[in-house]
Design a protein around this motif. Structure first.
Motif, short mmCIF file in Angstrom:
data_model
loop_
_atom_site.label_atom_id
_atom_site.label_comp_id
_atom_site.label_asym_id
_atom_site.label_seq_id
_atom_site.Cartn_x
_atom_site.Cartn_y
_atom_site.Cartn_z
N GLU A 196 5.49 -2.83 11.30
CA GLU A 196 5.98 -1.76 10.82
C GLU A 196 5.01 -0.55 10.34
OE1 GLU A 196 8.75 -2.89 7.49
OE2 GLU A 196 10.02 -3.96 9.09
N LEU A 197 3.94 -0.93 9.84
CA LEU A 197 2.81 -0.28 9.48
C LEU A 197 2.19 0.58 10.78
CD1 LEU A 197 0.91 -2.15 6.88
CD2 LEU A 197 2.10 -0.10 6.40
N LEU A 198 2.17 -0.17 11.94
CA LEU A 198 1.69 0.27 13.28
C LEU A 198 2.59 1.07 13.56
CD1 LEU A 198 -0.64 0.03 15.26
CD2 LEU A 198 0.64 -1.68 16.34
N GLU A 199 3.91 0.89 13.85
CA GLU A 199 4.92 1.71 14.24
C GLU A 199 4.92 3.18 13.79
OE1 GLU A 199 5.74 1.13 17.39
OE2 GLU A 199 4.86 -0.95 17.01
N SER A 200 5.10 2.97 12.45
CA SER A 200 5.07 4.18 11.63
C SER A 200 3.85 5.18 11.99
CB SER A 200 5.28 4.17 10.03
OG SER A 200 4.45 3.42 9.62
N ALA A 201 2.57 4.60 12.02
CA ALA A 201 1.69 5.23 12.02
C ALA A 201 1.76 6.02 13.49
CB ALA A 201 0.35 4.14 12.04
N ILE A 202 2.11 5.38 14.56
CA ILE A 202 2.12 5.87 16.00
C ILE A 202 3.05 6.80 16.20
CG2 ILE A 202 2.59 5.28 18.33
CD1 ILE A 202 1.50 2.38 17.65
N THR A 203 4.35 6.82 15.47
CA THR A 203 5.27 7.74 15.57
C THR A 203 4.61 8.94 14.70
OG1 THR A 203 6.88 5.88 15.14
CG2 THR A 203 7.60 8.10 14.66
N ASP B 397 -4.24 1.98 -6.63
CA ASP B 397 -4.60 0.58 -6.31
C ASP B 397 -3.68 0.01 -5.82
OD1 ASP B 397 -6.65 -1.15 -6.60
OD2 ASP B 397 -6.73 -1.57 -8.43
N THR B 398 -2.53 0.53 -5.04
CA THR B 398 -1.64 -0.26 -4.70
C THR B 398 -1.43 0.03 -3.00
OG1 THR B 398 0.05 1.11 -5.38
CG2 THR B 398 -0.29 -0.82 -6.61
N GLN B 399 -1.01 -0.96 -2.33
CA GLN B 399 -0.86 -0.83 -0.67
C GLN B 399 -0.07 0.41 -0.47
OE1 GLN B 399 0.43 -4.30 1.08
NE2 GLN B 399 1.14 -3.21 2.94
N GLU B 400 1.22 0.91 -0.91
CA GLU B 400 1.63 2.08 -0.39
C GLU B 400 0.94 3.28 -0.39
OE1 GLU B 400 2.89 0.39 -3.08
OE2 GLU B 400 3.57 1.64 -4.80
N TYR B 401 -0.13 3.38 -1.48
CA TYR B 401 -0.87 4.47 -1.47
C TYR B 401 -1.74 4.49 -0.42
CZ TYR B 401 -4.07 7.96 -3.54
OH TYR B 401 -4.47 9.45 -3.80
N TRP B 402 -2.41 3.29 0.23
CA TRP B 402 -3.31 3.29 1.08
C TRP B 402 -3.00 2.84 2.59
CZ3 TRP B 402 -7.15 5.73 -0.34
CH2 TRP B 402 -7.65 5.25 -1.92
N ALA B 403 -1.63 2.46 2.74
CA ALA B 403 -1.37 1.89 3.94
C ALA B 403 -0.16 3.20 4.53
CB ALA B 403 -0.43 0.68 4.02
N GLY B 404 -0.31 4.35 4.37
CA GLY B 404 0.72 5.31 4.90
C GLY B 404 0.49 5.36 6.46
N PRO B 405 1.24 6.13 7.10
CA PRO B 405 1.31 6.29 8.52
C PRO B 405 -0.32 6.91 8.78
CG PRO B 405 3.32 6.92 8.10
CD PRO B 405 2.61 6.76 6.65
N ARG B 406 -0.48 8.13 8.37
CA ARG B 406 -1.77 8.72 8.60
C ARG B 406 -2.93 7.88 8.35
NH1 ARG B 406 -1.50 14.40 9.04
NH2 ARG B 406 -3.54 14.45 9.38
N ALA B 407 -3.05 7.34 7.15
CA ALA B 407 -4.29 6.27 6.65
C ALA B 407 -4.33 5.39 7.79
CB ALA B 407 -3.81 5.97 5.30
N MET B 408 -3.07 4.93 8.12
CA MET B 408 -3.28 3.64 9.06
C MET B 408 -3.66 3.85 10.22
SD MET B 408 -2.25 0.34 8.87
CE MET B 408 -2.24 -1.16 9.92
N MET B 409 -3.41 4.96 10.97
CA MET B 409 -4.09 5.32 12.09
C MET B 409 -5.63 5.88 12.09
SD MET B 409 -3.45 5.84 15.21
CE MET B 409 -1.64 5.46 15.59
N GLY B 410 -5.78 6.40 10.87
CA GLY B 410 -7.34 6.59 10.51
C GLY B 410 -8.06 5.37 10.33
#
Lengths: 381, 468
Positions: A196-203, B397-410
């Motif tokens: 889910e993290l990946l899909e939202s990142a791609i979207t 210090d929690t996941q929702e802060y660091w694992a957002g879509p932009r952050a994940m692609m970064g």
């Protein structure tokens, strides 16, 4: 296939090397030799040569590759000896016709296993056993007395050696390509959270790109164009290395290679354009670490193989010919009953280019590629 | 045989495994973690690590910089009054360059200090100690905004936190709140007691600044819902009036107590009374705050949330709070309570790495000693630039802060970039870092990757490397 140093000298090849082209003239004008550029494009992931340079004249080919060839059959670009180029190679085909492009079929390095990493490392090293601090392009340019340039963040193995090589890369990162994202999807297959993290990142990225129309990606065309410009700016850089990944087509090969070949073809055109006048003194070598299986696999792709093809192009090339010896595709003619049998070593062709373009002597070639001898063919005009 | 506990110790409580660490953590991973907090061990660790940039040097450079800048202005004015002088523009340029070059030098030294710490953290044999330094550095977050804070920010961690991990929380608290970086960041050096000598003379033009006092109660000690009120904030602010910074390059260049700024009189903070006095009045309040059960609860929960799980198990927190009470907030014992608790050792990694943990563990796993862009720039790209949280609350210090879509692609793009610096074989990197925690599917994807770089990227992005 590998021939030792002694065989090389005994075989009289050295004599051919020294008489074929009158090098004394070039050596007298060392600077003019240095202005002769070599660009090496390394295709990472193993390009399928049977789909790039199609051996239509082989009696077994169509039967084996029918499903791959049919979608492009009407648009194939004809070459000599019954070969054809994939339709995506529009620029390459034009250069072929104007004598600036030549493919070599059925080539491989000295490596005979099927690991991408080991094969790539060994190809960069150019030796029969990988030396991570000793690359073929570094040795070659060292003999010339020039220096190399890598379009890369770090110095690749090919340009590691006694002398410092320069590297250049745009400061922003390359946007991850679909291939990597596809692999991450597989990696997260059993993990709902990361999927889910990946899909939202791609979207989110795709939406962003639509909004910004064209996010400036340092794609291959861009890097190739920069490469040409840098070579023009820097007199003493005699060679450069470019890389392009995305060739590991285990599935859906037809569509993926349509795109990949186009990326390669357009990138090479960008390189030519940015080199401008220097194109006429340039030889571009395009090689890959190994080939792919002759047969189509169960997912409309091909698996890791052995023999592949290489391209030699540029204004300095004697094109409009297909080189290399075709081994055939019947079961008994294949390597280990599955792969295209390599009949010549990629390094031998590189050695020929180094001799004919840069004027490296037999002795110098032995220091660059101690394990092979150059091909007795004219590749540089 | 290496236990999975050794890998948990290395990853959850450190920056990842390497050969030496696994040998040391080996059969007694808990003991290995705890001995890192030993006073003598920390002294040795800090001695081995020569970070020359100090608050004293920063303040002195700043004083010279200000002086130079003034001089530059005067010179520029002089030059403009003599238009006939041809050389004037060049002189002016040169003079400007002088204060500019001092400024550049300061910024470079501060950045070097940060990069040095990170480089040290990659190879340290005391990773748990450094993770605690990182934790408290974020707990007492200062941001490098403005020239003086750019120069000072990293010195708080080096001087106020790193030497005080092995001691009472009250000692760290006093060291931090009296540190020039904190005093300037939260404006306490400008805070003046209205009834102080200076305050009376200023006739209402100078007064109290509650900024630091409020953050001490809300962020550093009791926590926002602890039950203190505005009068507690004001009273604490009054008590620490006079805590300032001596900017004189020739003198002390550091913390100074200005009796002339200090609000006279008794104080009452969070239900306790304090007799009138000088600097010792504020120190007494800080000590009580440090030992308060609310502080114990607040800081312990943050520690467990940081190291173990976003949903900090109450059992661990309770255990730590009780040890906090019996030891008066002696940090090694409080931290020991967390380490010895079985719930801290769950086989499932629950914490999504912060960008800093991700970057440092990546460098450690791949044996990368130098990055380009450098550590600070990499962290900036990943969203956790050092000393730039922009709020005294620090980074979340929690996941929702660091694992957002932009952050994940970064993260994916950065991983792809950083993997170019890895020289070791991908599978060697993966097994070395994760041992038995390495997933079969990850192994498969690594082996199928089309290049070494791609293989390393996939490993770095694997769930078991992203979490600890």
């Amino acid at each position: 296939m590998s021939i030792g140093r002694r065989d090389f000298i005994k075989g009289g090849v050295a004599g051919w090397v020294l008489t074929q082209a009158p090098m004394a003239n070039a050596w007298a004008k060392a600077s003019s030799v240095k202005s002769k550029k070599i660009v090496w494009v390394m295709l990472r992931g193993a390009m399928d040569s049977l789909h790039s340079v199609l051996p239509l004249a082989d009696p077994n080919y169509m039967a084996i590759r029918k499903d791959f060839v049919e979608p492009i059959q009407n648009k194939l670009l004809p070459l000599q000896q019954g070969y054809a180029l994939h339709p995506s190679f529009k620029n390459c085909h034009q250069w072929y016709q104007s004598g600036q492009f030549l493919p070599v079929v059925a080539v491989a390095s000295g490596y005979r296993e099927r690991s991408h990493f080991d094969a790539q490392d060994q190809m960069e090293s150019g030796l029969n056993a990988t030396d991570y601090e000793n690359g073929w392009l570094a040795r070659a340019v060292n003999e010339l007395g020039g220096h190399g340039l890598a379009i890369s963040q770090t110095v690749p193995i090919a340009l590691r050696g006694k002398m410092d090589s320069q590297t250049w890369f745009p400061s922003h990162f390359t946007a991850s390509e679909d291939d990597l994202l596809g692999r991450l999807r597989k990696l997260y297959a059993n993990n709902q959270e990361f999927s889910e993290l990946l899909e939202s990142a791609i979207t989110s990225r795709d939406m962003l790109e639509m909004n910004e129309q064209k996010r400036k990606r340092p794609d291959f065309s861009y890097l190739a164009a920069q490469c040409g410009e840098l070579l023009n700016l820097d007199d003493s850089a005699s060679c450069a290395m470019l890389e392009l990944g995305g060739w590991d087509t285990h599935n859906n090969q037809v569509g993926r290679l349509n795109r990949q070949f186009k990326i390669l073809d357009e990138g090479l055109a960008q390189l030519k354009e940015s080199l401008g006048e220097a194109w006429k003194d340039t030889v571009v070598l395009v090689t890959t670490e190994f080939g792919r299986t002759v047969k189509i696999n169960g997912t409309k792709g091909t698996d890791h193989g052995t023999g592949s093809a290489m391209f030699i192009l540029g204004g300095a090339v004697k094109g409009k010919q297909v080189l290399g010896e075709w081994p055939g595709l019947s079961d008994s003619q294949l390597f280990e009953n599955r792969d295209l049998m390599p009949t010549t070593d990629v390094r031998s062709w590189k050695a020929s280019v180094l001799h004919q373009h840069w004027g490296l002597s037999a002795e110098q070639l032995l220091r660059v590629f101690p394990d092979v001898k150059p091909m007795l063919k004219t590749v540089v005009a | 045989m290496l236990s999975s506990q050794a890998f948990i110790a290395a990853n959850r409580f450190g920056y990842g495994a390497d050969q030496t660490i696994l040998e040391q953590a080996g059969t007694e991973p808990k003991a290995w973690l705890l001995q890192q907090l030993d006073v003598a061990n920390i002294a040795k660790e800090l001695a081995s690590f020569d970070n020359a940039w100090s608050s004293k040097t920063a303040i002195k450079s700043m004083a010279i910089y200000r002086q130079k800048k003034k001089q530059d202005k005067v010179n520029a004015k002089k030059a403009s009054m003599q238009p006939s002088m041809q050389a004037a523009p060049d002189d002016e340029k040169m003079m400007m360059l002088n204060s500019d070059s001092i400024q550049k030098q300061m910024n470079k030294s501060a950045a070097k200090s940060i990069n040095l710490t990170i480089a040290h953290q990659i190879t340290t044999q005391n990773p748990f100690y450094w993770r605690l330094v990182d934790f408290f550095s974020n707990h007492f977050s200062v941001s490098a905004s403005g020239q003086i804070m750019r120069a000072l920010a990293p010195t708080l961690e080096n001087e106020g936190i790193a030497p005080n991990i092995s001691g009472y929380f009250s000692e760290m608290l006093v060291a931090v709140e009296s540190h020039p970086a904190m005093l300037i960041y939260l404006n306490n050096e400008q805070s003046v007691g209205p009834n102080s000598k200076f305050g009376q003379r200023a006739k209402g033009k100078k007064g109290l600044n509650e900024n630091l006092a409020r953050e001490i109660l809300e962020l550093h000690t009791l926590g926002v819902d602890a039950g203190y009120d505005q009068s507690d904030v004001t009273e604490l602010a009054r008590a620490i009036t006079g805590w300032g910074v001596d900017n004189n390059a020739k003198k002390n260049a550091g913390f100074t107590f200005r009796a002339g700024f200090h609000e006279p009189g008794k104080r009452r903070v969070f239900g306790r009374s304090y007799k009138s006095g000088g600097v010792e009045q504020g120190i007494a309040i800080l000590k009580d705050l440090a030992e308060d059960p609310k502080t114990a609860e607040h800081v312990s929960r943050k520690l467990v949330t940081h190291f173990v799980s976003d949903q900090a198990p109450q059992e661990i927190v309770d255990q730590m709070v009780s040890i906090w009470a019996s030891t008066k907030g002696y940090l090694p014992k409080v931290i020991e309570a967390m380490i010895l608790h079985p719930l801290s050792w769950s086989e499932t990694p629950e914490k999504f790495k912060t960008p800093r943990e991700f970057m440092i563990s990546t460098c450690k796993a791949c044996d990368i000693k130098r990055l380009r862009p450098d550590f600070i720039k990499s962290l900036t790209i990943l969203g956790q630039k050092p000393f730039a949280a922009g709020s005294p609350a620090g980074y979340k210090d929690t996941q929702e802060y660091w694992a957002g879509p932009r952050a994940m692609m970064g993260r994916i793009e950065w991983a792809e970039h950083a993997s170019k610096f890895a020289k070791l074989a991908p599978m060697e990197i993966a097994t070395g870092a994760l041992g038995p925690q390495l997933n079969k599917l990850t192994q498969l994807q690594i082996s199928r990757a089309e290049s070494k770089q791609q293989a390393v990227t996939l490993f770095l992005m694997s769930p078991e490397f992203q979490k600890r």
